[in-house]
Scaffold this motif. Sequence first.
Motif, PDB file in Angstrom:
ATOM      1  N   GLN A  35       0.590  -1.310  -0.010  1.00 37.20           N
ATOM      2  CA  GLN A  35       0.138  -0.053  -0.068  1.00 37.20           C
ATOM      3  C   GLN A  35       0.929   1.162   0.021  1.00 37.20           C
ATOM      4  OE1 GLN A  35      -3.584  -0.069   3.021  1.00 37.20           O
ATOM      5  NE2 GLN A  35      -2.855  -2.435   3.237  1.00 37.20           N
ATOM      6  N   ARG A  36       1.976   1.189   0.783  1.00 38.49           N
ATOM      7  CA  ARG A  36       2.824   2.361   0.956  1.00 38.49           C
ATOM      8  C   ARG A  36       4.232   2.035   0.706  1.00 38.49           C
ATOM      9  NH1 ARG A  36      -1.470   1.912   4.044  1.00 38.49           N
ATOM     10  NH2 ARG A  36      -2.871   3.620   4.220  1.00 38.49           N
ATOM     11  N   VAL A  37       5.106   2.660   0.308  1.00 38.57           N
ATOM     12  CA  VAL A  37       6.498   2.662   0.242  1.00 38.57           C
ATOM     13  C   VAL A  37       7.270   3.927   0.437  1.00 38.57           C
ATOM     14  CG1 VAL A  37       6.651   3.136  -2.271  1.00 38.57           C
ATOM     15  CG2 VAL A  37       8.321   1.829  -1.170  1.00 38.57           C
ATOM     16  N   ILE A  38       8.313   4.030   1.109  1.00 34.74           N
ATOM     17  CA  ILE A  38       8.914   4.967   1.763  1.00 34.74           C
ATOM     18  C   ILE A  38      10.630   4.648   1.097  1.00 34.74           C
ATOM     19  CG2 ILE A  38       9.894   6.506   3.541  1.00 34.74           C
ATOM     20  CD1 ILE A  38       7.512   5.792   5.137  1.00 34.74           C
ATOM     21  N   VAL A  39      11.234   5.535   0.415  1.00 34.16           N
ATOM     22  CA  VAL A  39      12.566   5.256   0.191  1.00 34.16           C
ATOM     23  C   VAL A  39      13.436   6.040   0.965  1.00 34.16           C
ATOM     24  CG1 VAL A  39      14.170   4.887  -1.709  1.00 34.16           C
ATOM     25  CG2 VAL A  39      11.862   4.559  -2.207  1.00 34.16           C
ATOM     26  N   SER A  40      14.324   5.544   1.673  1.00 32.89           N
ATOM     27  CA  SER A  40      15.168   6.504   2.527  1.00 32.89           C
ATOM     28  C   SER A  40      16.513   6.799   1.913  1.00 32.89           C
ATOM     29  CB  SER A  40      15.379   5.740   4.139  1.00 32.89           C
ATOM     30  OG  SER A  40      16.238   4.428   3.804  1.00 32.89           O
ATOM     31  N   SER A  41      17.096   8.085   2.524  1.00 31.54           N
ATOM     32  CA  SER A  41      18.318   8.364   1.890  1.00 31.54           C
ATOM     33  C   SER A  41      18.797   8.323   0.695  1.00 31.54           C
ATOM     34  CB  SER A  41      19.406   7.377   2.912  1.00 31.54           C
ATOM     35  OG  SER A  41      19.153   7.517   4.444  1.00 31.54           O
ATOM     36  N   ILE A  42      17.929   8.886  -0.219  1.00 32.33           N
ATOM     37  CA  ILE A  42      18.187   8.890  -1.702  1.00 32.33           C
ATOM     38  C   ILE A  42      19.412   9.898  -1.748  1.00 32.33           C
ATOM     39  CG2 ILE A  42      17.474   9.332  -3.941  1.00 32.33           C
ATOM     40  CD1 ILE A  42      14.517   8.603  -2.869  1.00 32.33           C
ATOM     41  N   ASP A  43      20.399   9.635  -2.452  1.00 32.96           N
ATOM     42  CA  ASP A  43      21.617  10.295  -2.942  1.00 32.96           C
ATOM     43  C   ASP A  43      21.764  10.610  -4.177  1.00 32.96           C
ATOM     44  OD1 ASP A  43      23.628  12.185  -2.158  1.00 32.96           O
ATOM     45  OD2 ASP A  43      24.871  10.621  -1.008  1.00 32.96           O
ATOM     46  N   PHE A  44      21.332  11.383  -4.758  1.00 34.86           N
ATOM     47  CA  PHE A  44      21.524  11.748  -6.346  1.00 34.86           C
ATOM     48  C   PHE A  44      23.113  11.971  -6.620  1.00 34.86           C
ATOM     49  CE2 PHE A  44      17.107  13.138  -6.192  1.00 34.86           C
ATOM     50  CZ  PHE A  44      16.506  11.962  -6.664  1.00 34.86           C
TER      51      PHE A  44
END
Length: 325
Positions: free
Chosen positions: A181-190
Amino acid sequence: MVEETRQILSIQSHVVHGYVGNKAATFPLQYRGWNVDALNTVQFSNHPGYGSFTGFREDEENLYKIIESGLVNGLGIKYNAILTGYLPSVDSLQGISRLVNDLCLQKQIPWILDPVLGDNGKLYVDMECVTMYKKILSTCQVYLTVPNQFEMETLTGMKITNMNTLKQSFQKFHQLYPGVQRVIVSSIDFPTNLKQKPNCNTYTVAFTEFSNFDNFQYFTVDKIEAHFNGSGDLFSALLVDMLFPTSDREVSVSLAVAVGKALDLTHQILNKTYRLTVKLSGAQSGTHPHPPSVPHIKDLKLIQSAELLRVRTEDIDIRYPLSQV
């Protein structure tokens, strides 16, 4: 703090020394009003970030019996949430996920799943576990999952390099795993050379819901120049606390508010950990602290952060800008 006690089953790793897995989740949740039933999937002397460790994996059949025969059928415990993290083998992944999924469907319990696969471009598990996680996410009903950037890329087969590829990865994720139902992506470093991210001193935490996966929201967070073990486990635990402020499982707050508050409290604890670790290093060396550009901080200062964990949920500010794509 809240007067009522909420119940959570936390199925994660255990270390005798240090704060990862259940050791990173139990104290913060207990301090914030949860009864934590911590089921340890492994018992190690310390986490692998120290360079060496010893210990053993718990047998999948024993884990299964403890949940089904002991906690659920034996004691009849009614959980407000179930949190799963590191499971060490394909057999344990398959058996425990099937049991948790059935239990959550029957009892209407939200399942928060942390797909522990790896980080920083490196797998912690073999490819059979990756395949099993894909099967679990595609066939089970999951309230929320919290992969890091590398895990999101592994689960979707898409490299995240900018906002456009991040949006595409969310769309691909929900197409592949419609039961989540829900997704969180942590610490995205482009990558820092991209115009989309002119400031290399920040990172992104993004999230979306299946009901509107063509759009996602994100917070831009100040980066602490250090690598922390256990920060993701702490964030997942605090996220559960922010999502379910009462023992009534029908009562929850918006995903954006929960993410913002959990992120703020996690960041405060990481900042305090960083300051105390650098100060301690300087005191031990007898010199002014001059840490390396990206120090490896092996243990969170959770006990020293008790006053931060004492703050009421309604008094936690969301200090980071919320944006939508």
